[in-house]
Scaffold this motif. Structure first.
Motif, PDB file in Angstrom:
ATOM      1  N   GLU A   1      -5.459   9.608  26.213  1.00  0.00           N
ATOM      2  CA  GLU A   1      -4.864   9.306  27.520  1.00  0.00           C
ATOM      3  C   GLU A   1      -5.371   7.944  27.989  1.00  0.00           C
ATOM      4  O   GLU A   1      -6.571   7.696  27.973  1.00  0.00           O
ATOM      5  CB  GLU A   1      -5.309  10.345  28.562  1.00  0.00           C
ATOM      6  CG  GLU A   1      -4.656  11.685  28.421  1.00  0.00           C
ATOM      7  CD  GLU A   1      -5.093  12.647  29.536  1.00  0.00           C
ATOM      8  OE1 GLU A   1      -5.503  12.185  30.611  1.00  0.00           O
ATOM      9  OE2 GLU A   1      -5.022  13.858  29.304  1.00  0.00           O
ATOM     10  N   GLY A   2      -4.446   7.088  28.401  1.00  0.00           N
ATOM     11  CA  GLY A   2      -4.827   5.812  28.998  1.00  0.00           C
ATOM     12  C   GLY A   2      -5.389   4.777  28.045  1.00  0.00           C
ATOM     13  O   GLY A   2      -5.749   3.686  28.456  1.00  0.00           O
ATOM     14  N   ARG A   3      -5.459   5.087  26.772  1.00  0.00           N
ATOM     15  CA  ARG A   3      -6.101   4.186  25.818  1.00  0.00           C
ATOM     16  C   ARG A   3      -5.464   2.781  25.840  1.00  0.00           C
ATOM     17  O   ARG A   3      -6.132   1.771  25.849  1.00  0.00           O
ATOM     18  CB  ARG A   3      -5.999   4.777  24.411  1.00  0.00           C
ATOM     19  CG  ARG A   3      -6.422   3.853  23.276  1.00  0.00           C
ATOM     20  CD  ARG A   3      -7.911   3.731  23.158  1.00  0.00           C
ATOM     21  NE  ARG A   3      -8.259   2.838  22.065  1.00  0.00           N
ATOM     22  CZ  ARG A   3      -9.500   2.566  21.703  1.00  0.00           C
ATOM     23  NH1 ARG A   3     -10.513   3.086  22.336  1.00  0.00           N
ATOM     24  NH2 ARG A   3      -9.747   1.735  20.710  1.00  0.00           N
ATOM     25  N   GLN A   4      -4.121   2.741  25.791  1.00  0.00           N
ATOM     26  CA  GLN A   4      -3.448   1.434  25.722  1.00  0.00           C
ATOM     27  C   GLN A   4      -3.052   0.923  27.103  1.00  0.00           C
ATOM     28  O   GLN A   4      -2.329  -0.061  27.222  1.00  0.00           O
ATOM     29  CB  GLN A   4      -2.227   1.517  24.813  1.00  0.00           C
ATOM     30  CG  GLN A   4      -2.583   1.787  23.345  1.00  0.00           C
ATOM     31  CD  GLN A   4      -1.391   1.623  22.428  1.00  0.00           C
ATOM     32  OE1 GLN A   4      -0.479   2.441  22.425  1.00  0.00           O
ATOM     33  NE2 GLN A   4      -1.392   0.552  21.650  1.00  0.00           N
ATOM     34  N   GLY A   5      -3.521   1.584  28.139  1.00  0.00           N
ATOM     35  CA  GLY A   5      -3.169   1.234  29.510  1.00  0.00           C
ATOM     36  C   GLY A   5      -2.990   2.533  30.279  1.00  0.00           C
ATOM     37  O   GLY A   5      -2.479   3.508  29.716  1.00  0.00           O
ATOM     38  N   GLN A   6      -3.415   2.536  31.542  1.00  0.00           N
ATOM     39  CA  GLN A   6      -3.369   3.785  32.296  1.00  0.00           C
ATOM     40  C   GLN A   6      -1.945   4.349  32.343  1.00  0.00           C
ATOM     41  O   GLN A   6      -1.004   3.645  32.671  1.00  0.00           O
ATOM     42  CB  GLN A   6      -3.896   3.570  33.712  1.00  0.00           C
ATOM     43  CG  GLN A   6      -4.288   4.898  34.343  1.00  0.00           C
ATOM     44  CD  GLN A   6      -4.657   4.776  35.800  1.00  0.00           C
ATOM     45  OE1 GLN A   6      -4.078   3.984  36.528  1.00  0.00           O
ATOM     46  NE2 GLN A   6      -5.622   5.586  36.214  1.00  0.00           N
ATOM     47  N   GLY A   7      -1.814   5.613  31.992  1.00  0.00           N
ATOM     48  CA  GLY A   7      -0.507   6.279  32.011  1.00  0.00           C
ATOM     49  C   GLY A   7       0.360   5.968  30.800  1.00  0.00           C
ATOM     50  O   GLY A   7       1.450   6.508  30.646  1.00  0.00           O
ATOM     51  N   GLY A   8      -0.124   5.098  29.898  1.00  0.00           N
ATOM     52  CA  GLY A   8       0.632   4.743  28.696  1.00  0.00           C
ATOM     53  C   GLY A   8       0.624   5.887  27.689  1.00  0.00           C
ATOM     54  O   GLY A   8      -0.310   6.675  27.649  1.00  0.00           O
ATOM     55  N   ARG A   9       1.700   5.974  26.901  1.00  0.00           N
ATOM     56  CA  ARG A   9       1.832   7.058  25.909  1.00  0.00           C
ATOM     57  C   ARG A   9       1.901   6.458  24.500  1.00  0.00           C
ATOM     58  O   ARG A   9       2.828   5.720  24.185  1.00  0.00           O
ATOM     59  CB  ARG A   9       3.098   7.862  26.202  1.00  0.00           C
ATOM     60  CG  ARG A   9       3.023   8.564  27.551  1.00  0.00           C
ATOM     61  CD  ARG A   9       4.362   9.070  28.013  1.00  0.00           C
ATOM     62  NE  ARG A   9       4.215   9.704  29.322  1.00  0.00           N
ATOM     63  CZ  ARG A   9       5.146   9.674  30.275  1.00  0.00           C
ATOM     64  NH1 ARG A   9       6.289   9.055  30.073  1.00  0.00           N
ATOM     65  NH2 ARG A   9       4.929  10.274  31.417  1.00  0.00           N
ATOM     66  N   THR A  10       0.941   6.829  23.685  1.00  0.00           N
ATOM     67  CA  THR A  10       0.784   6.220  22.366  1.00  0.00           C
ATOM     68  C   THR A  10       1.157   7.189  21.252  1.00  0.00           C
ATOM     69  O   THR A  10       0.708   8.329  21.252  1.00  0.00           O
ATOM     70  CB  THR A  10      -0.693   5.799  22.174  1.00  0.00           C
ATOM     71  OG1 THR A  10      -1.047   4.922  23.235  1.00  0.00           O
ATOM     72  CG2 THR A  10      -0.902   5.128  20.832  1.00  0.00           C
ATOM     73  N   HIS A  11       1.949   6.713  20.306  1.00  0.00           N
ATOM     74  CA  HIS A  11       2.211   7.456  19.070  1.00  0.00           C
ATOM     75  C   HIS A  11       1.665   6.624  17.921  1.00  0.00           C
ATOM     76  O   HIS A  11       2.079   5.483  17.727  1.00  0.00           O
ATOM     77  CB  HIS A  11       3.715   7.659  18.862  1.00  0.00           C
ATOM     78  CG  HIS A  11       4.364   8.508  19.914  1.00  0.00           C
ATOM     79  ND1 HIS A  11       4.429   9.871  19.830  1.00  0.00           N
ATOM     80  CD2 HIS A  11       4.965   8.167  21.078  1.00  0.00           C
ATOM     81  CE1 HIS A  11       5.061  10.356  20.905  1.00  0.00           C
ATOM     82  NE2 HIS A  11       5.388   9.339  21.681  1.00  0.00           N
ATOM     83  N   LEU A  12       0.751   7.199  17.146  1.00  0.00           N
ATOM     84  CA  LEU A  12       0.158   6.464  16.028  1.00  0.00           C
ATOM     85  C   LEU A  12       1.013   6.604  14.774  1.00  0.00           C
ATOM     86  O   LEU A  12       1.426   7.720  14.425  1.00  0.00           O
ATOM     87  CB  LEU A  12      -1.246   6.997  15.738  1.00  0.00           C
ATOM     88  CG  LEU A  12      -2.228   6.986  16.904  1.00  0.00           C
ATOM     89  CD1 LEU A  12      -3.540   7.652  16.497  1.00  0.00           C
ATOM     90  CD2 LEU A  12      -2.478   5.557  17.386  1.00  0.00           C
ATOM     91  N   VAL A  13       1.263   5.494  14.123  1.00  0.00           N
ATOM     92  CA  VAL A  13       2.078   5.467  12.896  1.00  0.00           C
ATOM     93  C   VAL A  13       1.611   4.346  11.966  1.00  0.00           C
ATOM     94  O   VAL A  13       0.776   3.530  12.350  1.00  0.00           O
ATOM     95  CB  VAL A  13       3.581   5.214  13.219  1.00  0.00           C
ATOM     96  CG1 VAL A  13       4.239   6.431  13.832  1.00  0.00           C
ATOM     97  CG2 VAL A  13       3.757   3.992  14.101  1.00  0.00           C
ATOM     98  N   SER A  14       2.189   4.304  10.783  1.00  0.00           N
ATOM     99  CA  SER A  14       1.900   3.217   9.833  1.00  0.00           C
ATOM    100  C   SER A  14       2.676   1.964  10.247  1.00  0.00           C
ATOM    101  O   SER A  14       3.614   2.042  11.044  1.00  0.00           O
ATOM    102  CB  SER A  14       2.340   3.644   8.432  1.00  0.00           C
ATOM    103  OG  SER A  14       3.758   3.599   8.351  1.00  0.00           O
ATOM    104  N   PRO A  15       2.292   0.806   9.701  1.00  0.00           N
ATOM    105  CA  PRO A  15       3.026  -0.427  10.021  1.00  0.00           C
ATOM    106  C   PRO A  15       4.525  -0.336   9.673  1.00  0.00           C
ATOM    107  O   PRO A  15       5.372  -0.795  10.459  1.00  0.00           O
ATOM    108  CB  PRO A  15       2.328  -1.486   9.170  1.00  0.00           C
ATOM    109  CG  PRO A  15       0.946  -0.960   8.982  1.00  0.00           C
ATOM    110  CD  PRO A  15       1.086   0.529   8.882  1.00  0.00           C
ATOM    111  N   ALA A  16       4.856   0.226   8.531  1.00  0.00           N
ATOM    112  CA  ALA A  16       6.274   0.310   8.140  1.00  0.00           C
ATOM    113  C   ALA A  16       7.034   1.221   9.101  1.00  0.00           C
ATOM    114  O   ALA A  16       8.169   0.929   9.498  1.00  0.00           O
ATOM    115  CB  ALA A  16       6.380   0.847   6.707  1.00  0.00           C
ATOM    116  N   MET A  17       6.409   2.327   9.510  1.00  0.00           N
ATOM    117  CA  MET A  17       7.044   3.251  10.452  1.00  0.00           C
ATOM    118  C   MET A  17       7.206   2.595  11.827  1.00  0.00           C
ATOM    119  O   MET A  17       8.212   2.806  12.508  1.00  0.00           O
ATOM    120  CB  MET A  17       6.212   4.531  10.571  1.00  0.00           C
ATOM    121  CG  MET A  17       6.366   5.472   9.392  1.00  0.00           C
ATOM    122  SD  MET A  17       7.970   6.326   9.376  1.00  0.00           S
ATOM    123  CE  MET A  17       7.740   7.421  10.782  1.00  0.00           C
ATOM    124  N   ALA A  18       6.203   1.811  12.244  1.00  0.00           N
ATOM    125  CA  ALA A  18       6.290   1.121  13.536  1.00  0.00           C
ATOM    126  C   ALA A  18       7.417   0.096  13.500  1.00  0.00           C
ATOM    127  O   ALA A  18       8.197  -0.038  14.458  1.00  0.00           O
ATOM    128  CB  ALA A  18       4.961   0.437  13.863  1.00  0.00           C
TER     129      ALA A  18
END
Lengths: 465, 214
Positions: A433-450
């Motif tokens: 929660e909040g890692r990339q900015g308060q209230g931001g929602r992060t999905h972790l993926v590979s570079p090709a998937m991103a």
């Protein structure tokens, strides 16, 4: 007695065994950045102490640095922290790469890139992703600021030996499956506390088949599996990577080092306290859907239903995560629409990562619903290399921003961050929660998937893209 | 480091697992070059309803009344009880500094992330481990009794409840001694300077590439 790779690295660095499971361990390389070091230098000053061994230290600014307009740091608090690193290195005489030096970059990228991180070393840094360097067959782990001060003052740390854990990824990974998918699949299997108290050695054919860049991605996220350190045995891939790097030994010393590095591996019958085995062929492209890296699924799956979770603590965690992520159970991962795409971080910002993403992007355009797609190379040298290969132009023509190196939106200590409610496909390592900015929602993926998600505007299976 | 003495403190129950260090102290506050002043931003994203930045006037920020830290009955708490894998994520020692700056002196949980555990001990902040059922029991007692306080005695390795129940916890003997005496770990290590020099000499002859300046 048969020893694991970790046992060997530990034994080679014991200065004094305290006889109670702890020992004074010698540190060969100490990497320093601006965020976790100021209080350590201050502590040294107050106690009237000096660094024990200057040449074991290397410093670089990375967390706070802007990725555009490098000559002017707007945030006065960031500026002071960067200036404090300058001052501390100037006073002590520690080597530091300046912000505009092409060798500047994310601390975990530049260690291996410069050959400052070598096989068989103990490597520490006040940053949990120091585990990245374990890809070289080094014992590398993150430390707190008190330990930064301790390492500076004594070139040693007081440590308790961790347990030995081996994660074997056997067989061959399918087409389009990257190191990031492998490590996310491992974390999905063992959980974020699966490696707590352990040093993980990654082994198996699928790990051996990875490039050094891929191995660094795997070891980088050891900490997301709970382990302070991750390791991979030295082989020809390691030696080829290290050869010729600026801080690497040369001539006779090189030959001597390479001979010694042949033993940077576990003995064939070494015993591990914990063993986990994965079949590489079953690993699919991974996408996290929650607020912990263990909340991960395959691109072809749906967001899971907390009701199906029998463990109470886990179920509550899932419900909370889905609320934060504004996702409902049963939604297909490929139906998740995105606002931003971030390609970078110590997990995935090396040349191979940028090449893989560029291959997907080439000749295409970023989708209209993507407000921002940015590429932040891991170092100035990665950036130069990419530019020499024309990769920057591929990204720019597709509508990506091409930035200067740093930690950037992985944690948003500099101006690159998510606004509340924004959803991001990110090649970084933490979806808290909040890692990339308060209230931001992060999905972790590979570079090709991103990269594929940036073009489609939502997640897609890069293998069918 | 100050010696860790026996004390009795009000308990604050934080009923969450996997509390990460980004949640304990968000990144924008890591820009400080000091060790103090982090308490006001402890659990910042949960504690306030509006986004915060260094230098904000905290009197003007909107308090989240639902967050446990803001409830009147827990004001002045110095012992945190929480769930598994507390302190996971980054190595930032600021997480421990912020807990201590707020007024916490100890935390009780079923498990901790390794770096957080180590950082705690370096600062004289005591991380106590109890089995999950024990922790659940403490949560129930804290909910039932306003003013629920515990007495922590490190010398005896006990946590005493208001009902006079003594719960024994385990801690490494070396850590215990350092905490009780408030020892400066660097000073202790520097008493081994000769061992370090001897090691360096031996290592430099075996692996000279690690000592390019010698």
């Amino acid at each position: 007695m048969q020893k694991t790779l970790y046992d060997k690295l530990w034994d080679a660095h014991v200065v004094k065994d305290y006889g109670d499971g702890s020992a004074l361990i010698y540190i060969d390389r100490h990497l320093i950045h601006e965020v976790t070091s100021p209080q350590a230098f201050e502590g040294l000053r107050i106690a009237g102490r000096k660094p024990w061994r200057l040449d074991a230290n290397l410093a670089v600014p990375d967390h706070n640095v802007p990725t555009i307009h490098r000559d002017h740091i707007e945030d006065p608090v960031s500026k002071l922290q960067l200036e404090t690193l300058d001052e501390n290195c100037a006073i002590t005489g520690i080597t530091k790469f300046e912000i505009n030096d092409p060798r500047q970059g994310i601390v975990h990228v530049i260690g291996p890139e410069q050959g400052a991180s070598l096989p068989g070393m103990t490597i520490v840094c006040g940053d949990s992703h120091t585990s990245t360097n374990g890809a070289l067959g080094a014992l590398a782990f993150g430390i707190g600021t008190s330990e930064v001060e301790h390492a500076l003052a004594t070139q040693c740390l007081v440590l308790r030996k961790a347990r030995n854990m081996r994660v074997s990824v056997n067989g061959q990974a399918g087409q389009g499956i990257t190191a990031k998918d492998i490590i996310l699949a491992i974390i999905g299997k063992i959980g974020t506390a699966g490696g707590t108290g352990c040093t993980i050695e990654f082994a198996g054919d699928a790990i051996r088949a990875l490039s050094m860049e891929g191995r660094m991605t795997v070891c980088n996220m050891s900490i997301e599996a709970g382990a302070r350190a991750g390791l991979i045995a030295v082989d020809q891939t390691t030696i080829d990577y290290v050869k010729g790097r600026p801080f690497a030994p040369t001539g006779k010393l090189w030959e001597q080092a390479v001979a010694a590095w042949q033993d940077i591996k576990s003995d064939s019958d070494a015993k591990f306290d914990k063993e986990v085995v994965l079949d590489a062929a079953t690993i699919q492209p991974q996408v996290t859907w929650g607020t912990s890296p263990e909340m991960v699924g395959t691109v072809g799956s749906v967001v899971p239903d907390p009701k199906d979770e029998t463990d109470d603590v886990k179920r509550i965690g899932m419900e909370r995560a889905l609320e934060y992520m504004a996702l409902k159970p049963g939604i297909a991962i490929t139906d998740i629409r995105l606002d931003k795409v971030f390609l970078g971080s110590c997990t995935n910002s090396r040349i191979e990562d940028l090449r893989a993403a560029a291959q997907v992007v080439k000749g295409r355009k970023v989708a209209a619903n993507i407000k921002q797609a940015m590429v932040v190379p891991g170092s100035g040298l990665v950036k130069r290399q990419a530019e020499a290969e024309g990769i920057d132009q591929i990204f720019i023509e597709a509508g990506f921003e091409w930035r200067e190196p740093g930690c950037s939106m992985c944690l948003g200590m500099n101006p690159d961050r998510l606004s509340p409610g924004e959803r991001c496909a990110s090649t970084s390592n933490r979806n808290f929660e909040g890692r990339q900015g308060q209230g931001g929602r992060t999905h972790l993926v590979s570079p090709a998937m991103a990269a594929a998600a940036a073009i489609a505007g939502h997640f897609v299976d890069v293998r069918e893209f | 480091m100050k010696p860790f003495n026996t004390f009795t403190g009000l308990v604050l129950p934080l009923d969450r697992s996997n509390v990460d260090t980004d949640a304990i102290i968000p990144k924008q506050y890591l820009k400080s070059i000091k060790r103090s002043g982090f308490g006001i931003n402890l659990f910042d994203d949960w504690r306030y309803l509006d986004p915060g930045n260094p230098g904000d006037d905290h009197e003007k920020r909107r308090i989240n009344p639902d967050f446990v830290l803001n409830q009147k009955r827990y004001k002045g708490a110095s012992i945190l009880i929480t769930k598994e894998n507390f302190g996971c994520g980054s190595s930032r020692e600021h997480a421990v500094w912020s807990l201590m700056d707020y007024g916490f002196r100890a935390v009780i949980a079923p498990s901790y992330a390794d770096i957080f555990y180590s950082n705690s001990l370096k600062n004289g902040f005591l991380p106590i481990v109890f089995a999950e059922n024990r922790i659940d029991d403490l949560f129930a007692q804290a909910a039932a009794l306003e003013g629920f306080a515990l007495t922590i005695n490190l010398e005896d390795q006990t946590v005493r409840t208001p009902a006079e129940e003594n719960m024994i916890f385990e801690i490494d003997s070396g850590h215990k001694e350092r905490l009780l005496k408030g020892l400066d770990e660097i000073a202790v290590t520097l008493t081994c300077s000769d061992n370090i020099r001897t090691y360096e000499k031996k290592r430099a002859s075996e692996a000279p590439w690690l000592f390019p300046d010698v």
